[in-house]
Motif scaffolding. Structure first.
Motif, PDB file in Angstrom:
ATOM      1  N   ASP A  55       1.878   0.795  10.045  1.00 25.42           N
ATOM      2  CA  ASP A  55       1.506  -0.567   9.699  1.00 25.42           C
ATOM      3  C   ASP A  55       2.259  -1.504  10.627  1.00 25.42           C
ATOM      4  O   ASP A  55       3.251  -1.119  11.256  1.00 25.42           O
ATOM      5  CB  ASP A  55       1.875  -0.883   8.247  1.00 25.42           C
ATOM      6  CG  ASP A  55       1.200   0.047   7.258  1.00 25.42           C
ATOM      7  OD1 ASP A  55       0.007  -0.163   6.987  1.00 25.42           O
ATOM      8  OD2 ASP A  55       1.856   0.981   6.750  1.00 25.42           O
ATOM      9  N   GLN A  85      -6.528   2.549   1.312  1.00 21.73           N
ATOM     10  CA  GLN A  85      -5.450   1.725   1.865  1.00 21.73           C
ATOM     11  C   GLN A  85      -4.814   2.423   3.062  1.00 21.73           C
ATOM     12  O   GLN A  85      -3.592   2.520   3.179  1.00 21.73           O
ATOM     13  CB  GLN A  85      -4.389   1.450   0.797  1.00 21.73           C
ATOM     14  CG  GLN A  85      -4.934   0.726  -0.417  1.00 21.73           C
ATOM     15  CD  GLN A  85      -3.921   0.627  -1.540  1.00 21.73           C
ATOM     16  OE1 GLN A  85      -2.952   1.377  -1.598  1.00 21.73           O
ATOM     17  NE2 GLN A  85      -4.138  -0.311  -2.441  1.00 21.73           N
ATOM     18  N   GLY A 136       4.757   1.039  -2.252  1.00 22.80           N
ATOM     19  CA  GLY A 136       3.709   1.231  -3.228  1.00 22.80           C
ATOM     20  C   GLY A 136       4.095   2.139  -4.381  1.00 22.80           C
ATOM     21  O   GLY A 136       5.257   2.485  -4.584  1.00 22.80           O
ATOM     22  N   ARG A 154       2.699   4.549   0.655  1.00 22.45           N
ATOM     23  CA  ARG A 154       3.018   5.353   1.826  1.00 22.45           C
ATOM     24  C   ARG A 154       4.045   6.409   1.421  1.00 22.45           C
ATOM     25  O   ARG A 154       5.111   6.083   0.886  1.00 22.45           O
ATOM     26  CB  ARG A 154       3.607   4.482   2.950  1.00 22.45           C
ATOM     27  CG  ARG A 154       2.709   3.320   3.378  1.00 22.45           C
ATOM     28  CD  ARG A 154       1.527   3.806   4.183  1.00 22.45           C
ATOM     29  NE  ARG A 154       0.715   2.721   4.704  1.00 22.45           N
ATOM     30  CZ  ARG A 154      -0.437   2.334   4.178  1.00 22.45           C
ATOM     31  NH1 ARG A 154      -0.930   2.938   3.102  1.00 22.45           N
ATOM     32  NH2 ARG A 154      -1.126   1.339   4.718  1.00 22.45           N
ATOM     33  N   VAL A 178      -1.407   8.838   1.729  1.00 25.64           N
ATOM     34  CA  VAL A 178      -1.763   7.436   1.487  1.00 25.64           C
ATOM     35  C   VAL A 178      -2.946   7.419   0.527  1.00 25.64           C
ATOM     36  O   VAL A 178      -3.628   8.431   0.342  1.00 25.64           O
ATOM     37  CB  VAL A 178      -2.119   6.695   2.787  1.00 25.64           C
ATOM     38  CG1 VAL A 178      -0.964   6.729   3.766  1.00 25.64           C
ATOM     39  CG2 VAL A 178      -3.379   7.284   3.424  1.00 25.64           C
ATOM     40  N   HIS A 179      -3.188   6.256  -0.089  1.00 22.94           N
ATOM     41  CA  HIS A 179      -4.414   6.101  -0.861  1.00 22.94           C
ATOM     42  C   HIS A 179      -5.577   5.950   0.110  1.00 22.94           C
ATOM     43  O   HIS A 179      -5.485   5.210   1.096  1.00 22.94           O
ATOM     44  CB  HIS A 179      -4.324   4.879  -1.767  1.00 22.94           C
ATOM     45  CG  HIS A 179      -3.423   5.081  -2.949  1.00 22.94           C
ATOM     46  ND1 HIS A 179      -3.462   6.213  -3.718  1.00 22.94           N
ATOM     47  CD2 HIS A 179      -2.456   4.289  -3.493  1.00 22.94           C
ATOM     48  CE1 HIS A 179      -2.559   6.122  -4.684  1.00 22.94           C
ATOM     49  NE2 HIS A 179      -1.931   4.970  -4.560  1.00 22.94           N
ATOM     50  N   SER A 225       0.843  -1.198   0.000  1.00 18.77           N
ATOM     51  CA  SER A 225       0.000   0.000   0.000  1.00 18.77           C
ATOM     52  C   SER A 225       0.875   1.244   0.000  1.00 18.77           C
ATOM     53  O   SER A 225       1.885   1.306   0.697  1.00 18.77           O
ATOM     54  CB  SER A 225      -0.904  -0.002   1.235  1.00 18.77           C
ATOM     55  OG  SER A 225      -1.725  -1.151   1.255  1.00 18.77           O
TER      56      SER A 225
END
Length: 586
Positions: free
Chosen positions: A402, A324, A265, A242, A320-321, A240
């Motif tokens: 995370d 995600q 990502g 970041r 971030v997305h 994901s």
């Protein structure tokens, strides 16, 4: 200055450089007890792969502390500190580079002495592979287990166990097999699978570069063959996205960019992004790099990102997305390697450095200390130098992270002594432990309450407050939750917001309790949890449940609050604004 044993000229330097650029890179580290031969092994790899400069080789051959019976003491090629050469031990982490026709390598030669275990953890933190050396004469020692435990803790993808000094035990297969079986059991208890075992003599070069005729019973690859062929499981582009912000670039009034490194990502022009911790959203307008504007960047590239909207973003924030999002919390558990002479003190404020931000934190509890010999979890009130434990940490403001096993770069941190400015610990954030029994008991206790025993009916509550009960479920929008609470309260609504680091597993049942009392309950949760979300929807009822993620709301809190109020009115939960004044007198 030439490399020992290599030609002085290259026919086509451009082709050579292009070929070298295409090689992938393997970072690996060595670990083991004192005198297991780590530095000698690295020196042998450098020498036999022709990665040593001629003048460096000559200096080693002339060294007065040359301890080898031959012409070269390979350990001196890596032991760079004077104290290391005099004592014959590695103290600091020595980084060395070499390359073969297949691959490029960065080696971290780490200390073997227990006193410098912290240095080993530092050197191994970015490794793709760890070579754990064991002296064939001594077998598995405490420090061997300790280093294997740290390698497992750091989630190093590949482990190679090199049983060294086989020449001193006559290359006996039974000695190798005994060590293999004992250490394989230790690795299994650590959860390490797929470790490779290889018998070597670093001094003589057996099974280092090529397979040795002195171990005909060994059918595996040489060490260099393993290093050249092991898959580099470090594709950070698969994770994901970041993007921790390092600095805001604003050379003039026409440009505002956010510089940093993509640590995981892929980030593309036009992508929707969410800013943490604010939860505000925008889209990528452009991506600027040293080579000019690019359509996309990926880990581990550095870039300056420009957004379509002017948002309040500063160093330490993260892009971030929206779909995600990482965890956002002031509380988490971590595996901690203590690196300071002074023991850990619970409740003492430390500085926590995580990605590009630094904030105050303290260790609130020690769950256990790990006994590296037995892997038992022992009770502890503190952690001493080089000890490893699982701790609970509280930060002064929310951290976005995370688990370390999912993302090394957003799952790791260091603790710093605010007075001496020295690093006291390295931490790896752990997955939250699901206390299923406690969660079920709490949920059961809430559900056992007689919600419908209340004397005022829902119709009477509506007549008094001008609204029906509802649950509003937001993702990482704390400021919006409180703004919405204030606006609803000013309209006379019975409303309550829970937005301070909310991540309890009983939120759906808590929402049911609040709505049974006729309230509009607003939750700002730290991240998506499909199970919790659906349970909350079932508890509240689909007609009274409102879920808003970052992509469905405007970036501005004011505009987002207006959207939510309109949705409440359209669904009939809230009286229309033009009817509200009349209802106030009911």
């Amino acid at each position: 200055m030439a490399l020992a044993g290599t030609p002085q000229t290259v026919p086509d330097i451009e082709a050579f450089l292009e070929q070298d650029q295409r090689k992938d890179l393997l970072r690996f580290t060595t670990a083991g007890s004192v005198d297991d031969g780590k530095s000698t092994l690295i020196g042998r790899l450098l020498y036999d792969s022709r990665g040593v400069y001629e003048d460096q080789l000559a200096a080693v051959q002339r060294s007065p502390v040359n301890r080898s019976s031959g012409t070269i003491d390979f350990s001196l090629l890596t032991d760079g500190l004077r104290a290391e050469r005099e004592q014959g031990i590695t103290i600091d982490v020595a980084y060395r580079y070499f390359a073969t026709p297949k691959r490029k390598f960065i080696i971290a030669d780490t200390p073997g002495h227990e006193q410098y275990t912290r240095n080993m953890a530092t050197g191994a933190s970015t490794a793709d592979l760890a070579i754990v050396l064991i002296d064939a004469r001594n077998g598995v020692l405490t420090q061997s287990r300790r280093h294997a435990s740290i390698a497992a803790l750091l989630a190093i993808p590949h482990i190679v166990v090199a049983v060294n000094k086989m020449d001193l035990v006559g290359f006996r297969a039974d000695v190798f097999e005994s060590i293999r079986q004992e250490f394989a059991g230790h690795l299994k208890r650590l959860g390490v699978t797929g470790a490779r075992f290889i018998p070597i003599s670093a001094l003589d070069g057996d099974n280092v570069i090529s397979r040795s005729p002195r171990t005909p019973w060994y059918r595996g690859e040489s060490l260099l063959e393993i290093l050249e062929n092991v898959p580099v499981d470090g594709d950070r582009t698969r994770g994901s996205m970041r993007f921790p912000v390092q600095i805001v670039i604003r050379p003039d009034s026409t440009f505002r960019g956010y510089a940093g490194q993509v640590v995981a990502g892929v980030l593309r022009r036009g992508d929707p992004v969410m800013v943490l911790p604010s939860g505000r959203t925008s889209r990528v307008k452009s991506i600027v790099t040293w080579e000019g504007e690019l359509a996309e960047v990926f880990a581990p590239m550095s870039a300056t990102v420009c957004l379509e909207d002017e948002l309040d973003i500063s160093r330490g924030d993260m892009l971030v997305h929206p779909a995600q999002a990482p965890r956002v919390s002031r509380h988490f558990e971590a595996a901690l390697v203590w690196m300071n002479e002074q023991p850990l003190r619970l409740g003492t404020p430390y500085l926590l450095k995580h990605t590009t931000q630094q904030l105050t934190a303290n260790v609130t509890a020690i769950a256990h200390r790990v006994n590296v010999n037995t892997l038992a979890e022992e009770p502890a009130e503190t952690l001493e130098l080089n000890e490893i434990g699982r701790v609970a940490i509280e930060t002064a403001r929310p951290l976005f992270f995370d688990a370390y096993t999912a993302n090394r770069w957003t799952g790791s941190f260091i603790l710093i002594d605010p007075i001496g400015n020295s690093t006291v610990a390295a931490g790896m954030i752990q997955e939250p432990r699901r206390q299923a029994g406690a969660d079920r008991a709490a949920r059961s206790a809430l559900l056992d309450l007689e919600f419908q025993a209340s004397r005022p009916t829902p119709a009477e509550r509506f007549a008094r407050a001008g609204h029906y009960p509802a649950v509003i479920w937001l993702t990482a929008r704390r400021d919006l939750a409180y703004l919405l609470e204030r606006q609803l309260f000013q309209r006379g609504c019975q409303v309550h917001a829970l937005a301070e680091d909310v991540e309890s597993r009983i939120l759906p049942e808590l929402a049911a309790l609040l709505t049974a009392a006729g309230l509009i309950a607003i939750f700002s949760v730290s991240g998506p949890d499909a199970e919790e979300l659906e349970r909350a929807r079932a508890q509240a009822g689909s007609d009274r449940f409102f879920h808003f993620d970052a992509e469905s709301l405007a970036a501005s809190d004011e505009q987002a609050a207006h959207q939510i109020m309109a949705a409440l009115e359209d669904r009939g939960v809230l009286l229309k604004r033009d009817r509200f004044t009349e209802a106030e007198g009911i």
